[in-house]
Design an enzyme around this catalytic site. Structure first.
Site, PDB file in Angstrom:
ATOM      1  N   ARG A  89       0.695  -1.292   0.131  1.00 48.40           N
ATOM      2  CA  ARG A  89       0.016  -0.045   0.135  1.00 48.40           C
ATOM      3  C   ARG A  89       0.957   1.090   0.092  1.00 48.40           C
ATOM      4  O   ARG A  89       0.400   2.491  -0.744  1.00 48.40           O
ATOM      5  CB  ARG A  89      -0.970  -0.016   1.181  1.00 48.40           C
ATOM      6  CG  ARG A  89      -2.016   0.947   0.918  1.00 48.40           C
ATOM      7  CD  ARG A  89      -2.993   0.730   2.197  1.00 48.40           C
ATOM      8  NE  ARG A  89      -2.699   1.001   3.731  1.00 48.40           N
ATOM      9  CZ  ARG A  89      -3.499   0.737   4.752  1.00 48.40           C
ATOM     10  NH1 ARG A  89      -4.616   0.168   4.406  1.00 48.40           N
ATOM     11  NH2 ARG A  89      -2.818   0.927   5.705  1.00 48.40           N
ATOM     12  N   LYS A 189      -2.606   6.939   1.215  1.00 50.03           N
ATOM     13  CA  LYS A 189      -2.436   7.309   2.852  1.00 50.03           C
ATOM     14  C   LYS A 189      -1.381   8.463   3.019  1.00 50.03           C
ATOM     15  O   LYS A 189      -0.449   8.262   3.024  1.00 50.03           O
ATOM     16  CB  LYS A 189      -2.044   5.955   3.468  1.00 50.03           C
ATOM     17  CG  LYS A 189      -2.475   5.852   5.197  1.00 50.03           C
ATOM     18  CD  LYS A 189      -2.187   4.731   5.722  1.00 50.03           C
ATOM     19  CE  LYS A 189      -2.555   4.717   6.839  1.00 50.03           C
ATOM     20  NZ  LYS A 189      -4.032   4.657   7.559  1.00 50.03           N
ATOM     21  N   GLU A 223     -16.108   5.928   4.242  1.00 45.07           N
ATOM     22  CA  GLU A 223     -15.110   6.008   5.338  1.00 45.07           C
ATOM     23  C   GLU A 223     -15.482   6.771   6.236  1.00 45.07           C
ATOM     24  O   GLU A 223     -15.738   7.952   5.736  1.00 45.07           O
ATOM     25  CB  GLU A 223     -13.868   5.112   4.968  1.00 45.07           C
ATOM     26  CG  GLU A 223     -13.019   6.146   4.461  1.00 45.07           C
ATOM     27  CD  GLU A 223     -11.652   5.991   4.604  1.00 45.07           C
ATOM     28  OE1 GLU A 223     -11.197   5.053   5.292  1.00 45.07           O
ATOM     29  OE2 GLU A 223     -10.967   6.341   3.521  1.00 45.07           O
TER      30      GLU A 223
END
Ligand code: PLP
Length: 340
Positions: A89, A189, A223
């Site tokens: 990720r 992220k 989310e």
């Protein structure tokens, strides 16, 4: 940069007493990227790292991070949980931010090395060693607004931690107007995404006493500001299907596997606010937030269009508790599975 030594406060076997994320290991793995590529990693004193005021990441947000945990096992060893997924990720985040993509082997080795040098300050469960791989653009160039940073720094900060969230059910405001970030950046992220959500979260706290905000642009649930969401109704688990608009949590993936292993009905699909408003009325309904830091946190109330709605039977979250224990049993080595 001020770093508090953890060694004085935490001894192996005791839960970390400090607020989550405020105490750091004295040493960490670091590697830099320059004209000749990635330099070999080394282990340095955490507080030896400093940045100049013109650093690219500070001006143009060329920065991304990961968050994973290493857990102390019954035999005393310390092991990270699904580090390979976090490495992958971070490589994706780096790529989307035009930062040098860390080689899988390099980042994996840096995580392993940081765990090794901080094993003695890793608290026993429910504490853990939280690891924060961080990648930043380091060029000293405030004229580089439209140019990726050529130089970069990668390090793996370590922090002995206890529980992240308060031991009570959370109140979540459902935001149906704004999005958390842009549709393409949800899977990255990066701190910039968090910055964008801050004012919305602050307003939700001030105006509704909410702990977090669930972003549901046009009534479709994505989310919260820092975690994924799952809805439970007995042996049925519903979670928004993965899109580029929100982060693909390793915790979420693990929980869905555990639910499937139990023979529960798992639905990954579009989830609307209207549907959830009906669902949470059932006595068997549960709502929970998932993420590495929080593990799985129970949501007791949703604030929808200004109205506070209770979830299921207040205070009861048996399926959430079952999934959380199943996950922490695997993380801490009490149970082994072939996927972690
Ligand atoms: C890190 C993060 C999560 C949770 O991901 P995990 O891999 O489960 O820790 C969820 N949403 C956002 C926005 C995140 O930054």
């Amino acid at each position: 940069m001020t770093v508090t030594s953890a060694a004085a406060d935490v001894t192996g076997g005791e839960p970390a007493p400090a607020k989550f994320g405020t105490v750091f290991g004295e040493r960490m793995a670091i590697a830099s990227f320059g004209p000749t590529g990635w330099a070999p990693m080394s282990v340095v004193e955490t507080d030896s790292v400093s940045f100049g005021p013109a650093t690219h990441a500070l001006h143009y947000a060329s920065a991304c991070f990961e968050g994973l945990k290493a857990h102390r096992r019954p035999d005393g060893s310390v092991r990270s949980f699904r580090a390979d997924r976090h490495v992958e990720r971070m490589r994706q985040s780096a790529d989307r931010l035009c930062l040098p993509v860390p080689p899988t082997d390099l980042l994996s080795e840096m995580i392993a090395e940081t765990v090794a040098v901080n094993a003695d300050i890793t608290p026993s469960p429910p504490g853990a060693l939280y690891l924060r791989p961080t990648l930043i653009g380091t060029d000293h160039d405030i004229g580089a607004a439209a140019t990726p940073s050529a130089g970069a720094l990668l390090y793996v900060l370590a922090s002995p931690v206890g529980e992240y969230l308060p031991p009570r059910a959370l109140r979540i405001l459902v935001e149906t107007d704004g999005a958390r970030t842009t549709p393409q950046f949800g899977v990255v992220k990066t701190g910039a995404n968090y910055a964008m959500a801050l004012s919305v979260i602050r307003a939700a706290r001030d105006e509704h006493g909410a702990d977090q905000v669930l972003f549901a642009p046009d009534g479709v649930i994505e989310e919260t500001g820092a975690s994924n969401i799952v809805f439970l109704d007995g042996e049925r688990l519903i979670s928004p299907a993965l899109t580029d608009a929100f982060l693909h949590g390793v915790t979420r993936d693990s929980l869905l596997r555990l639910a499937r292993d139990r023979g529960w009905q798992v639905e990954e699909r579009e989830v609307t606010v209207d549907e959830i408003v009906e669902l949470i009325d059932r006595p068997t309904a549960e709502v929970a937030l998932s993420g590495t830091a929080a593990v799985l946190a129970s949501v007791g109330e949703l604030v929808v269009r200004g109205e506070v709605l209770s979830v299921g039977t207040a205070g009861q979250s048996p399926r959430t508790d079952e999934l959380r224990s199943a996950l922490t049993d695997i993380q801490t080595g009490r149970v082994s599975v072939d996927w972690a």
